[in-house]
Design an enzyme around this catalytic site. Structure first.
Site, PDB file in Angstrom:
ATOM      1  CD  GLU A   5      12.978  11.727   7.821  1.00 61.82           C
ATOM      2  OE1 GLU A   5      12.875  11.974   8.921  1.00 61.82           O
ATOM      3  OE2 GLU A   5      13.456  12.207   6.880  1.00 61.82           O
ATOM      4  CD  GLU A  32      12.361  19.090   6.667  1.00 65.51           C
ATOM      5  OE1 GLU A  32      13.048  19.902   7.216  1.00 65.51           O
ATOM      6  OE2 GLU A  32      12.633  17.717   6.538  1.00 65.51           O
ATOM      7  CG  HIS A  55      -3.168   4.562  23.529  1.00 63.91           C
ATOM      8  ND1 HIS A  55      -3.759   4.189  24.516  1.00 63.91           N
ATOM      9  CD2 HIS A  55      -2.549   3.503  22.986  1.00 63.91           C
ATOM     10  CE1 HIS A  55      -3.575   3.098  24.715  1.00 63.91           C
ATOM     11  NE2 HIS A  55      -2.750   2.511  23.659  1.00 63.91           N
ATOM     12  CD1 TRP A  94      16.961  30.481   9.005  1.00 58.54           C
ATOM     13  CD2 TRP A  94      17.906  30.914  11.218  1.00 58.54           C
ATOM     14  NE1 TRP A  94      15.753  29.838   9.667  1.00 58.54           N
ATOM     15  CE2 TRP A  94      16.205  29.815  11.244  1.00 58.54           C
ATOM     16  CE3 TRP A  94      18.045  31.365  12.543  1.00 58.54           C
ATOM     17  CZ2 TRP A  94      15.583  29.581  12.448  1.00 58.54           C
ATOM     18  CZ3 TRP A  94      17.368  30.738  13.599  1.00 58.54           C
ATOM     19  CH2 TRP A  94      16.154  30.080  13.532  1.00 58.54           C
ATOM     20  CB  CYS A 102      24.217  32.991   9.101  1.00 59.28           C
ATOM     21  SG  CYS A 102      22.951  33.989   9.936  1.00 59.28           S
ATOM     22  NE  ARG A 118      25.767  27.900   7.009  1.00 63.17           N
ATOM     23  CZ  ARG A 118      26.302  27.108   7.801  1.00 63.17           C
ATOM     24  NH1 ARG A 118      26.604  25.734   7.492  1.00 63.17           N
ATOM     25  NH2 ARG A 118      26.459  27.231   9.091  1.00 63.17           N
ATOM     26  CE  LYS A 132      21.171  19.544   4.380  1.00 60.31           C
ATOM     27  NZ  LYS A 132      20.038  18.328   4.345  1.00 60.31           N
ATOM     28  CG  ASN A 163      26.957  30.884  11.115  1.00 61.75           C
ATOM     29  OD1 ASN A 163      25.702  31.285  11.522  1.00 61.75           O
ATOM     30  ND2 ASN A 163      27.518  30.024  10.747  1.00 61.75           N
ATOM     31  N   GLY A 164      26.309  32.918  14.231  1.00 55.69           N
ATOM     32  CA  GLY A 164      26.275  32.535  15.618  1.00 55.69           C
ATOM     33  C   GLY A 164      25.649  33.618  16.449  1.00 55.69           C
ATOM     34  CE  LYS A 194      12.557  15.260   5.433  1.00 60.47           C
ATOM     35  NZ  LYS A 194      13.483  14.757   6.017  1.00 60.47           N
TER      36      LYS A 194
END
Ligand code: M6R
Length: 615
Positions: free
Chosen positions: A488, A495, A511, A80, A2, A27, A610, A104-105, A492
């Site tokens: 990574e 997402e 394996h 969010w 948020c 955010r 983010k 926010n929280g 990428k």
């Protein structure tokens, strides 16, 4: 998660708030809203969906503010969702009587507070935890308190994390802001002041900022701001001047922030190396690392803790530190660290890595380690962030603001800082002689120019991405210090393109993951000419034997790899310490161009934010 903005000053604030929210959309972006004063009354405009929806609504309805004694006050929010699905009624600001509030929280005790408020006759109109805070303040107003007193009383009852921006219809010249556990900064302008969750939201208006600490309350009135602690005592805070400029948070001609940020990596690395390496002498200066030679000698173990991409950087960091400085390292996901009651103590060093400096789990890990007596260093991109302020010292990545939700330039600069740190520790402990360090330092110094070369492969990488963008599964394999880049690369791709992608140590393939390989599975193999080359090549053959499609990233001049791989991207061959950084560029570009071709929202992928400021 948020984003919050707020304004107090002589300008009509609709555009200021909307533009600020635009810069905070990374955010959270499932709904947005504003609250302004119109002829003395609070008017709220909220919308489900991205900020563009709200902008449209604002335009269509000619929503705007009128001044109260020549001044304007307003707040805005981009959400969010945590409690309650994305919808207009769950969007902020929330109103309760004369109170309008953005949050926010997470309010952890919201259920019991809601019960209490319902039993007192208050009506609830959303599914959120945030509305409860507005109701609580209203409840105190009803019992005769003024606005400020009502806010102070309400926050005493809250358990959880909250940054708040609050307006009150009966005191229309005031904005009250509170910070506890989630980020909030104050922007100081000329005859106007601002609040925001992050600096980019305000760069167009000021470069003077006050960083708030937890439990601080700011009371804004025209031409004044007073900061108080939770006990209501006024406190004086320093104003910081920052170097970031407004154009750093624009796309600068690129289609997406992510692509711009991929291309900014050579410059970001120049900035990160600046004043830290003396080129011809192979000397390192890490002035911001506050660890004396003695303290370095006494380190028993280093714990590396982070989330997501920063975790992958820490994984490379473990390889680098163990190899150059021979200090044993443990690597932890921040979300697991404190729950396993780690055996960290006074003789240990914790290195937390975070672009934002606000990631809730990373911060909690930092606090846990401090509680147990360990020294804490952070590798961080945001000065003044909570992680920066709570660390014993911070080695900054000078990546500049990173807006794309997918982390790119923050990652490569984190790898550069880990290189500097590992070399510095090794040279101090003499596990590395200056002669042995020289080629590593030289390749680090030349890295920005080498990356320019790698970026020239973009058209080729784009062609590969466009060929395979419809595939349902991708595998990424590598060994040694390059293995985290396989993880990574897969992160990428997942997402931003929503394609299932898995990164593995190539040795793990047999394996389990080899079962995924068939003629429809592209396998991206990182195979530079290093000590693992032959082994990686065997893995490649095993994939080919099962009809897998191999896209190999290898060394220029390798004559064998182009013959056995279906696709080959040659990269400059450099020392092992910088190879992970070179390999990063193609995996970022592959993900970007696949997502672009798929048409997903590259900069704001679904369900993500983010900065993950809740657990
Ligand atoms: O701000 P931080 O570096 O602490 O963020 C950590 C992760 O949330 C972040 O790296 C995330 O995984 C990115 N979206 C990856 O691109």
């Amino acid at each position: 998660m948020c984003g919050i903005v707020g304004y107090v000053g002589p300008r009509e604030p609709t555009e200021i708030l909307l533009k600020g929210l635009k810069k905070l959309e990374y955010r959270g972006y499932d709904s947005a809203g504003l609250a302004l004063f119109y002829e003395g009354k609070i008017k709220i405009k909220r919308c489900q969906g991205k900020l563009s929806q709200l902008e449209q609504e604002v335009q269509n309805s000619r929503y705007c503010a009128t001044p109260v004694q020549n001044h304007f006050v307003g707040i805005g929010h981009t959400r969010w969702a945590t409690h309650g699905k994305p919808s207009e009624r769950n969007a902020h600001p929330h109103q309760a009587g004369p109170i309008a509030l953005v949050h926010n929280g997470i309010i952890e005790n919201y259920a019991s507070l809601r019960e209490k408020l319902l039993s007192k006759g208050h009506a609830v109109s959303s599914e959120t935890d945030s509305e409860v805070v507005a109701l609580l303040i209203y409840d105190h107003l009803k019992s005769g308190c003024d606005f400020e007193k009502a806010v102070f009383l309400a926050i005493q009852e809250l358990i959880g994390s909250y940054s708040l921006g609050i307006l009150c219809e009966t005191e229309p010249n005031k904005l009250i802001a509170v910070r506890n556990g989630t980020p909030l900064i104050v922007g100081v302008g000329d005859h106007e002041n601002f609040i925001a969750s992050d600096i980019p939201a305000l760069l167009e208006h000021t470069n003077k900022f006050i960083y708030l600490e937890d439990h601080e309350v700011v009371v804004f009135e025209p031409n004044s701001l007073v900061i108080k602690n939770i006990a209501g005592k006024e406190i004086k805070k320093e104003i910081h001047h920052i170097q970031w400029t407004a154009d750093m948070v624009e796309k600068g001609g690129f289609q997406h922030f992510m692509l711009k940020e991929i291309h900014e990596q050579p410059q970001a690395i120049i900035n990160t190396l600046q004043d830290r390496v003396v080129k011809d002498k192979n000397v390192l200066y890490l002035k911001d690392l506050k660890l004396s030679e003695d303290e370095i000698r006494q380190i028993r173990k280093i714990y590396l803790v982070a989330c997501g991409t920063a975790y992958h950087a820490s994984m490379v960091g473990k390889y680098l530190i163990e190899s150059f400085a021979r200090i044993p390292c443990e690597l932890d996901l921040a979300s697991e660290f404190r729950y396993r009651d780690p055996l960290i103590g006074e003789k240990d060093l914790l290195i937390v890595t975070s672009q934002s400096g606000e990631t809730a789990d990373t911060l909690a890990a930092l606090r846990e380690a401090k509680k147990k007596g360990a020294k804490v260093i952070s590798i961080c991109n945001c000065r003044g962030s909570t992680i920066d302020r709570e660390s014993d010292s911070t080695v900054y990545t000078q990546a500049g603001p990173e807006i794309g939700v997918a982390s790119t330039k923050a990652f490569s600069t984190q790898l550069v800082v880990f290189n500097l740190l590992a070399l510095h520790l090794g040279l101090t402990l003499k596990t590395l002689t200056p002669e042995k360090a020289a080629p590593y330092v030289q390749d680090l110094v030349r890295l920005p120019y080498t990356l320019d070369e790698v970026l020239k492969k973009e058209p080729e990488i784009k062609r590969i991405a466009e060929k395979f963008y419809k595939k349902k599964t991708f595998l990424y394999l590598a060994r040694g210090m390059n293995m985290p880049i396989a993880l990574e690369g897969a992160l990428k791709l997942k997402e931003i393109s929503y394609i299932n992608a898995e990164g593995y140590a190539a040795g793990e393939m047999k394996h389990g993951p080899i079962a995924l390989v068939d003629e429809d599975t592209p396998v991206i193999i990182l195979a530079p000419k290093d000590k693992y080359y032959d082994k990686v090549l065997s893995n490649l053959e095993e994939i080919k034997a099962r009809a897998g499609i191999v896209i190999a990233l290898g060394s220029e001049g390798d004559l064998h790899l182009p013959k056995v791989a279906d696709w080959f991207i040659p990269l400059p061959q450099k020392s092992e310490n910088v190879m992970p950084i070179l390999l990063t560029i193609p995996v970022q570009l592959i993900a970007y161009y696949i997502a672009l071709k798929k048409g997903t929202d590259v900069d704001q992928p679904r369900n993500l934010a983010k900065s993950v400021t809740v657990e």
